[in-house]
Design a protein around this motif. Structure first.
Motif, short mmCIF file in Angstrom:
data_model
loop_
_atom_site.label_atom_id
_atom_site.label_comp_id
_atom_site.label_asym_id
_atom_site.label_seq_id
_atom_site.Cartn_x
_atom_site.Cartn_y
_atom_site.Cartn_z
N MET A 1 -10.80 -16.82 -2.77
CA MET A 1 -9.89 -15.82 -3.33
C MET A 1 -8.53 -15.94 -2.65
N THR A 2 -7.44 -15.81 -3.43
CA THR A 2 -6.10 -15.94 -2.88
C THR A 2 -5.82 -14.82 -1.89
N ARG A 3 -5.33 -15.20 -0.71
CA ARG A 3 -4.96 -14.19 0.27
C ARG A 3 -3.66 -13.52 -0.13
N PRO A 4 -3.47 -12.23 0.20
CA PRO A 4 -2.23 -11.56 -0.17
C PRO A 4 -1.00 -12.23 0.42
N ALA A 5 0.03 -12.37 -0.40
CA ALA A 5 1.30 -12.91 0.07
C ALA A 5 2.03 -11.88 0.92
N HIS A 44 2.05 -10.56 -7.78
CA HIS A 44 1.96 -11.10 -6.43
C HIS A 44 0.81 -10.44 -5.66
N PRO A 45 -0.05 -11.23 -5.04
CA PRO A 45 -1.14 -10.66 -4.24
C PRO A 45 -0.59 -9.79 -3.11
N VAL A 46 -1.14 -8.61 -2.94
CA VAL A 46 -0.60 -7.67 -1.96
C VAL A 46 -1.73 -6.85 -1.37
N GLU A 47 -1.59 -6.53 -0.09
CA GLU A 47 -2.54 -5.69 0.62
C GLU A 47 -1.77 -4.50 1.19
N LEU A 48 -2.39 -3.32 1.20
CA LEU A 48 -1.75 -2.10 1.65
C LEU A 48 -2.55 -1.47 2.77
N ALA A 49 -1.88 -1.24 3.90
CA ALA A 49 -2.46 -0.49 5.01
C ALA A 49 -1.90 0.92 4.93
N THR A 50 -2.77 1.91 4.68
CA THR A 50 -2.29 3.25 4.40
C THR A 50 -3.30 4.29 4.87
N ARG A 51 -3.15 5.51 4.40
CA ARG A 51 -4.04 6.63 4.76
C ARG A 51 -4.27 7.48 3.52
N THR A 66 -5.95 0.10 -6.71
CA THR A 66 -6.87 -1.03 -6.83
C THR A 66 -6.99 -1.50 -8.27
N GLY A 67 -6.78 -0.59 -9.23
CA GLY A 67 -6.79 -0.99 -10.63
C GLY A 67 -5.67 -1.95 -10.97
N ALA A 68 -4.58 -1.88 -10.22
CA ALA A 68 -3.45 -2.79 -10.44
C ALA A 68 -3.61 -4.09 -9.65
N GLY A 69 -4.62 -4.15 -8.77
CA GLY A 69 -4.84 -5.35 -7.99
C GLY A 69 -4.46 -5.25 -6.53
N VAL A 70 -4.05 -4.06 -6.07
CA VAL A 70 -3.71 -3.87 -4.66
C VAL A 70 -4.99 -3.80 -3.84
N ARG A 71 -5.07 -4.55 -2.75
CA ARG A 71 -6.19 -4.43 -1.81
C ARG A 71 -5.83 -3.39 -0.75
#
Length: 309
Positions: A1-5, A44-51, A66-71
């Motif tokens: 799986m593509t890692r987030p850019a 664009h692959p993206v990951e979010l660190a949040t609360r 997550t429905g839009a593809g955000v991890r």
């Protein structure tokens, strides 16, 4: 799986919008979360660190992202209420905010990525703000960093007390986007244009000042300056417009291969007397993304198809 850019670090919250008609509507929001959503919708692959809490608002936020593809990074879901921002709209669709928010950053091992973006409440509200700054230091070298102050005066002290923190983060970033309202509040006795130009000489490769209906202006190096006209649009509201601009700018720079690598490519692109074609294209994409966001209610950021990608 593509890692987030891109790794985005910062708050996700619910915007409760109170319109001039007195009706209240809830929309997923939070500046960094909006940027992550916008990047995902722009491909664009993206990951979010949040609360995000495990309550009803939190479930809507998780599904929205997550429905839009955000991890979401591990630890982003917590046993606490989801933060809210109540936006009061005037007759022109402009918003003022009241907040019920807690911010802390989950324990996070920095994942593989090319670029880290942060800003707004996440870089201002403790205890999370200090942890965000430590993460930015850890991200060096090898990645690029972007910062959007997106200041929320209702959560801040006087401008003089906030300036050192903001300008420390500006100097640590490769790319900074700020609004005219941000700079007018932070430096009430200075021309926002002059502040943005000074910021471009303090560390970042590129600084972009957004002016709402007045468009935007890019600054780089000792004297680089390029105004950009606004896209014509019928405004529903301005919620999320700046975040859409930021997401579009990052997406365009990623497509041009100007992010990552410790900033070498972006600094080379911003080293001449004229605007680099890849930067110019990214700024045009940013403007189109902001216009689409303004045309509809809430922070509803566009897809690549909607901006002509």
């Amino acid at each position: 799986m593509t890692r987030p850019a891109v790794l985005v670090v910062g708050e996700a919250l619910t915007d409760v919008v109170a319109g001039p008609d007195g009706q209240r509507r809830a929309h997923p929001g939070g500046s960094p979360a909006n940027v992550a959503l916008g990047l995902a919708r722009l491909g664009h692959p993206v990951e979010l660190a949040t609360r995000i809490g495990r309550d009803r608002y939190g479930q809507v936020l998780r599904d929205h992202l997550t429905g839009a593809g955000v991890r979401l990074t591990p630890g982003s879901i917590v046993d606490a209420p989801t933060s809210t921002a109540t936006a009061e709209l005037d007759g022109q669709g402009s918003a003022s905010y009241r907040f019920d928010i807690s911010w802390d950053l989950p324990d996070l091992a920095l994942p593989p990525c090319h670029h880290l973006h942060t800003g707004s409440i996440a870089t201002a509200l403790e205890p999370g703000a200090t942890r965000v700054e430590r993460l930015l230091a850890e991200a060096r070298p090898g990645r690029t960093i972007s910062y959007d102050p997106n200041l929320r005066p209702a959560l801040l002290g006087p401008p003089a007390g906030e300036r050192p923190r903001v300008e420390r983060l500006v100097a640590a970033a490769d790319l900074v986007k700020a609004s005219e309202e941000d700079l007018a509040w932070l430096h009430p006795d200075a021309d926002p244009d002059a502040v943005a130009a000074r910021w471009a000489r303090s560390g970042p490769a590129l600084v972009v000042l957004t002016r709402g209906a007045g468009g935007a202006c890019a600054y780089w190096g000792a004297a680089g300056r390029q105004p950009l006209p606004a896209q014509p649009v019928t405004v529903a509201d301005t919620i999320g417009a700046g975040d859409a601009f930021m997401a579009g700018l990052l997406a365009g720079l990623l497509t041009a291969d100007l992010l990552g690598g410790g900033g070498a490519a972006l600094r080379e692109a911003a080293g001449g007397g004229t605007l680099h074609p890849g930067v110019a294209a990214a700024l045009r994409l940013a403007g189109r993304a902001a216009a689409v966001a303004c045309s509809r209610a809430g922070a509803d950021l566009p897809t690549l198809a909607e901006v002509g990608g």
